[in-house]
Design a protein around this motif. Structure first.
Motif, mmCIF file in Angstrom:
data_model
loop_
_atom_site.group_PDB
_atom_site.id
_atom_site.type_symbol
_atom_site.label_atom_id
_atom_site.label_comp_id
_atom_site.label_asym_id
_atom_site.label_seq_id
_atom_site.Cartn_x
_atom_site.Cartn_y
_atom_site.Cartn_z
ATOM 1 N N ALA A 245 6.276 1.366 0.290
ATOM 2 C CA ALA A 245 7.531 0.335 0.070
ATOM 3 C C ALA A 245 8.388 0.921 1.154
ATOM 4 C CB ALA A 245 7.917 0.623 -1.204
ATOM 5 N N LEU A 246 9.149 -0.239 1.708
ATOM 6 C CA LEU A 246 10.100 0.238 2.615
ATOM 7 C C LEU A 246 11.286 -0.731 2.512
ATOM 8 C CD1 LEU A 246 10.429 1.688 5.541
ATOM 9 C CD2 LEU A 246 9.608 -0.773 6.402
ATOM 10 N N ASP A 247 12.635 -0.121 2.717
ATOM 11 C CA ASP A 247 13.706 -0.730 2.663
ATOM 12 C C ASP A 247 14.349 -0.849 4.094
ATOM 13 O OD1 ASP A 247 16.466 -1.415 2.220
ATOM 14 O OD2 ASP A 247 17.017 0.012 0.964
ATOM 15 N N ALA A 248 14.494 -1.948 4.358
ATOM 16 C CA ALA A 248 15.043 -2.393 5.842
ATOM 17 C C ALA A 248 16.308 -3.101 5.598
ATOM 18 C CB ALA A 248 14.011 -3.048 6.780
ATOM 19 N N SER A 249 17.446 -2.552 5.781
ATOM 20 C CA SER A 249 18.772 -3.331 5.833
ATOM 21 C C SER A 249 18.912 -3.936 4.307
ATOM 22 C CB SER A 249 18.924 -4.087 6.965
ATOM 23 O OG SER A 249 18.895 -3.281 8.043
ATOM 24 N N GLY A 250 18.366 -3.501 3.217
ATOM 25 C CA GLY A 250 18.550 -4.106 1.840
ATOM 26 C C GLY A 250 17.314 -5.062 1.473
ATOM 27 N N ILE A 251 16.379 -5.095 2.523
ATOM 28 C CA ILE A 251 15.437 -5.900 2.220
ATOM 29 C C ILE A 251 14.212 -4.972 1.885
ATOM 30 C CG2 ILE A 251 13.628 -7.641 3.065
ATOM 31 C CD1 ILE A 251 15.808 -8.510 5.056
ATOM 32 N N ARG A 252 13.910 -4.890 0.633
ATOM 33 C CA ARG A 252 12.882 -3.757 0.127
ATOM 34 C C ARG A 252 11.526 -4.653 -0.229
ATOM 35 N NH1 ARG A 252 18.164 -2.548 -1.576
ATOM 36 N NH2 ARG A 252 18.091 -3.928 -3.266
ATOM 37 N N VAL A 253 10.653 -4.132 0.281
ATOM 38 C CA VAL A 253 9.230 -4.908 0.199
ATOM 39 C C VAL A 253 8.042 -3.862 0.077
ATOM 40 C CG1 VAL A 253 7.387 -6.332 1.217
ATOM 41 C CG2 VAL A 253 9.862 -6.811 1.775
ATOM 42 N N LEU A 254 7.363 -4.015 -0.921
ATOM 43 C CA LEU A 254 6.112 -3.189 -1.173
ATOM 44 C C LEU A 254 4.903 -4.001 -0.921
ATOM 45 C CD1 LEU A 254 5.610 -1.328 -4.357
ATOM 46 C CD2 LEU A 254 3.810 -2.583 -3.721
ATOM 47 N N THR A 255 4.141 -3.096 -0.260
ATOM 48 C CA THR A 255 2.625 -3.738 0.339
ATOM 49 C C THR A 255 1.473 -2.582 0.116
ATOM 50 O OG1 THR A 255 3.656 -5.071 2.065
ATOM 51 C CG2 THR A 255 1.401 -4.581 2.478
ATOM 52 N N GLY A 256 0.447 -3.207 -0.620
ATOM 53 C CA GLY A 256 -0.667 -2.390 -0.686
ATOM 54 C C GLY A 256 -2.106 -2.789 -0.415
ATOM 55 N N LEU A 257 -2.881 -2.339 -0.043
ATOM 56 C CA LEU A 257 -4.375 -2.588 0.400
ATOM 57 C C LEU A 257 -5.495 -1.872 -0.413
ATOM 58 C CD1 LEU A 257 -4.164 -2.530 4.301
ATOM 59 C CD2 LEU A 257 -3.962 -4.487 2.816
ATOM 60 N N PRO A 258 -6.422 -2.672 -0.696
ATOM 61 C CA PRO A 258 -7.186 -2.033 -1.739
ATOM 62 C C PRO A 258 -8.179 -0.973 -1.129
ATOM 63 C CG PRO A 258 -8.009 -4.225 -0.782
ATOM 64 C CD PRO A 258 -6.690 -3.962 -0.401
ATOM 65 N N ASN B 47 -2.419 3.647 8.040
ATOM 66 C CA ASN B 47 -1.879 2.921 9.250
ATOM 67 C C ASN B 47 -1.932 1.516 8.949
ATOM 68 O OD1 ASN B 47 -1.614 5.339 10.460
ATOM 69 N ND2 ASN B 47 -3.694 5.256 11.426
ATOM 70 N N ARG B 48 -3.171 0.839 8.346
ATOM 71 C CA ARG B 48 -3.157 -0.525 8.185
ATOM 72 C C ARG B 48 -2.214 -0.815 7.147
ATOM 73 N NH1 ARG B 48 -8.884 -1.685 5.899
ATOM 74 N NH2 ARG B 48 -7.876 -3.629 5.686
ATOM 75 N N VAL B 49 -1.793 -0.029 6.158
ATOM 76 C CA VAL B 49 -0.816 -0.212 5.157
ATOM 77 C C VAL B 49 0.592 -0.325 5.826
ATOM 78 C CG1 VAL B 49 0.402 0.697 3.203
ATOM 79 C CG2 VAL B 49 -2.164 0.550 3.270
ATOM 80 N N SER B 50 0.678 0.564 6.815
ATOM 81 C CA SER B 50 2.004 0.529 7.537
ATOM 82 C C SER B 50 2.244 -0.658 8.113
ATOM 83 C CB SER B 50 2.345 1.751 8.349
ATOM 84 O OG SER B 50 2.095 2.926 7.456
ATOM 85 N N ASP B 51 1.036 -1.005 8.764
ATOM 86 C CA ASP B 51 1.475 -2.291 9.814
ATOM 87 C C ASP B 51 1.531 -3.542 9.105
ATOM 88 O OD1 ASP B 51 0.732 -0.562 11.928
ATOM 89 O OD2 ASP B 51 -1.377 -1.255 12.041
ATOM 90 N N ALA B 52 0.930 -3.555 7.754
ATOM 91 C CA ALA B 52 1.190 -4.840 6.957
ATOM 92 C C ALA B 52 2.418 -4.582 6.346
ATOM 93 C CB ALA B 52 0.133 -4.894 5.754
ATOM 94 N N LEU B 53 2.933 -3.535 6.018
ATOM 95 C CA LEU B 53 4.208 -3.380 5.330
ATOM 96 C C LEU B 53 5.254 -3.959 6.578
ATOM 97 C CD1 LEU B 53 6.061 -2.567 3.205
ATOM 98 C CD2 LEU B 53 6.152 -0.118 3.844
ATOM 99 N N GLU B 54 5.310 -3.583 7.910
ATOM 100 C CA GLU B 54 6.240 -3.721 8.583
ATOM 101 C C GLU B 54 6.203 -5.095 8.965
ATOM 102 O OE1 GLU B 54 5.498 -1.468 12.013
ATOM 103 O OE2 GLU B 54 6.173 0.449 10.963
#
Length: 496
Positions: free
Chosen positions: A140-153, A47-54
């Motif tokens: 990782a998430l693709d939002a209208s061509g904007i692709r960002v990867l996020t990770g938490l330890p 859940n924290r990863v999803s929040d940070a990714l968004e």
């Protein structure tokens, strides 16, 4: 000497079994707890990863033309240790950095970015190990061509799980140690009765059981024969077996004693006529004038006949003891008893002989007619020989649907009470209270034994009841079948 090792072996096996069960239970509980805690912690981290990714996707959307831009990492509130990357359409890493403690984001090396390749931009979480940084939960998430990867330890999650495993291991070891000690004590106490039962069995197995040895065998204590426990059931069963063994030993010794007495009596009975024959033969060889040759031959013949009768009786008893099959035919017991009464009257004219018939049809028995006649004749000869003249002897024949009953009753002096238990044993003789003409006239003491053996061989039973003024022998035999329907009852009492 072998009881204690076996008992220890059983205790060891039970303890190992109980310990194995406890280990399995503890392992199952520990694994269940660890997996449940891991699922909970990973769910929280995801859940924290999803929040940070968004949030990162939102930051990157401010400058969509900058496909390598990681300026959103400079925003306040980014957790230390978080990594972020920009990804192209093929999943390759364009740029990546990690947030430091009170320091600007640091770019990742080629080896570190290679560990993040191949993650689909669908928002699902993955676990990856990044060299030099540790294990991360990455999405990782693709939002209208904007692709960002996020990770938490995942360090906090892994540390928590490691601590939980260590605590559960320590608790399990302490619990298993305590449970093992308790189980060892309980098993030892529960198996003590079984050890005492085994010790009793060993003592009985070493007991001498030969001739002349005492028959008193050790028993399992009553406290170890409780039917409510398995050990008690074993102890009770062992006591029953010991009872059977003692009964068998006692019966064997009684049988041996009867055999010794039988051989001694038979030897004595055969010695008497042999001595008479030898004496008369010696007198005849001397040619003495005081002995008439005719008298000598008559005595020799009489003693020979007596000895032949004794030997035939002994052979008959031996055949019956061996269970040799008898001749089988349908025998009318009413006619057989009537004939035996006539023979008895001819032999004992000084007695009053009567025949009573109480029949619901023919008294038919399947058996050996000659042996049955001998059994009935022996009962009447016993009454004739052992009662004084003038005694009334009554023979009764009764029949039912299943049995034929023959009774021989007399009003003589009776059988001594001390003699009744052994009256059907071989070479048993009445004393003078029931003996009319002495031992020689009384016979060899085999008549009633033959009557009992013949009756038993025909599947029947024989009994006697006696008191002064009334002695009755009862002989019961199975009939060949039910009497014909409608047959009238015949009852007759008549002197013969």
């Amino acid at each position: 000497m072998t009881t204690r090792p076996r008992s220890r072996s059983l205790r060891t096996r039970l303890l190992v079994l109980v310990t194995a069960v406890l280990v399995c239970v503890c392992a199952a509980m520990a694994l269940t707890t660890v997996f449940a805690q891991r699922a909970y912690l990973l769910g929280h981290l995801d859940n924290r990863v999803s929040d940070a990714l968004e949030r990162n996707v939102g930051g990157a959307a401010l400058h969509p033309e900058l496909i390598r831009d990681l300026a959103f990492l400079d925003e306040g509130g980014q957790p230390a240790g978080m990594l972020a990357a920009r990804v192209d359409a093929e999943g390759d890493i364009l740029s990546a950095a990690v947030v430091g403690h009170d320091a600007p984001p640091r770019s990742l090396s080629t080896a570190q970015t290679d560990a993040l390749k191949g993650i689909a931009p669908d928002g699902s979480a993955h676990t990856r190990t990044v060299p030099g940084l540790g294990t991360y939960r990455v999405a990782a998430l693709d939002a209208s061509g904007i692709r960002v990867l996020t990770g938490l330890p995942m360090d906090d999650v892994l540390d928590t799980l490691s601590g939980l495993v260590a605590v559960e291991a320590a608790v399990a070891v302490a619990g298993l140690t305590a449970a093992g000690c308790v189980c060892a004590v309980v098993i030892r106490r529960q198996l003590r009765p079984l050890g005492r039962v085994a010790a009793t069995a060993v003592e009985v197995s070493h007991a001498p059981l030969g001739p002349g040895q005492p028959t008193g065998l050790t028993r399992v204590p009553e406290r170890d024969t409780d039917p409510g426990s398995e050990a008690g059931q074993v102890g009770a069963a062992l006591n029953r077996m010991i009872d059977h063994v003692e009964a068998s030993l006692a019966e064997r010794r009684r049988s041996e004693e009867r055999m010794r007495r039988f051989l001694a009596d038979a030897s004595h009975e055969l010695r008497t006529p042999l001595a008479s024959i030898a004496g008369y033969a010696e007198l005849m060889n001397r040619g003495t004038d005081r002995l008439e040759p005719g008298l000598a031959w008559r005595r020799v013949n009489a003693e020979s006949a007596r000895m032949r009768s004794l030997v035939e009786d002994l052979l008959l008893l031996a055949r019956l003891d061996e269970g040799r099959p008898l001749q089988t035919a349908e025998v009318d017991m009413a006619a057989l008893v009537a004939g035996a009464v006539r023979d008895a009257r001819a032999a004992g004219a000084g007695h009053v002989w009567q025949l009573e018939l109480g029949l619901d049809g023919p008294a038919l028995v399947l058996g050996d007619e000659a042996r049955l006649h001998q059994a009935v004749a022996n009962l009447m000869a016993n009454a004739r020989v052992h009662t004084p003249a003038g005694t009334t002897v009554t023979a009764t024949v009764e029949s039912t649907a299943t049995t034929c009953v023959i009774r021989v009753r007399d009003d003589g002096p009776g059988i001594p009470p001390a003699l009744l238990p052994t009256v059907f044993e071989r070479f048993t003789r009445a004393d003078s209270s029931r003996t009319r003409a002495g031992v020689l006239e009384g016979g060899s003491g085999l008549g009633l034994a033959i009557a009992s053996a013949v009756t038993t061989a025909h599947g029947g039973r024989i009994d006697v009841q006696s008191a002064p003024g009334r002695t009755e022998f009862t002989l019961e035999l199975p009939v060949t079948g039910p009497p014909p329907a409608g047959t009238a009852t015949v009852a007759r009492t008549a002197p013969v």
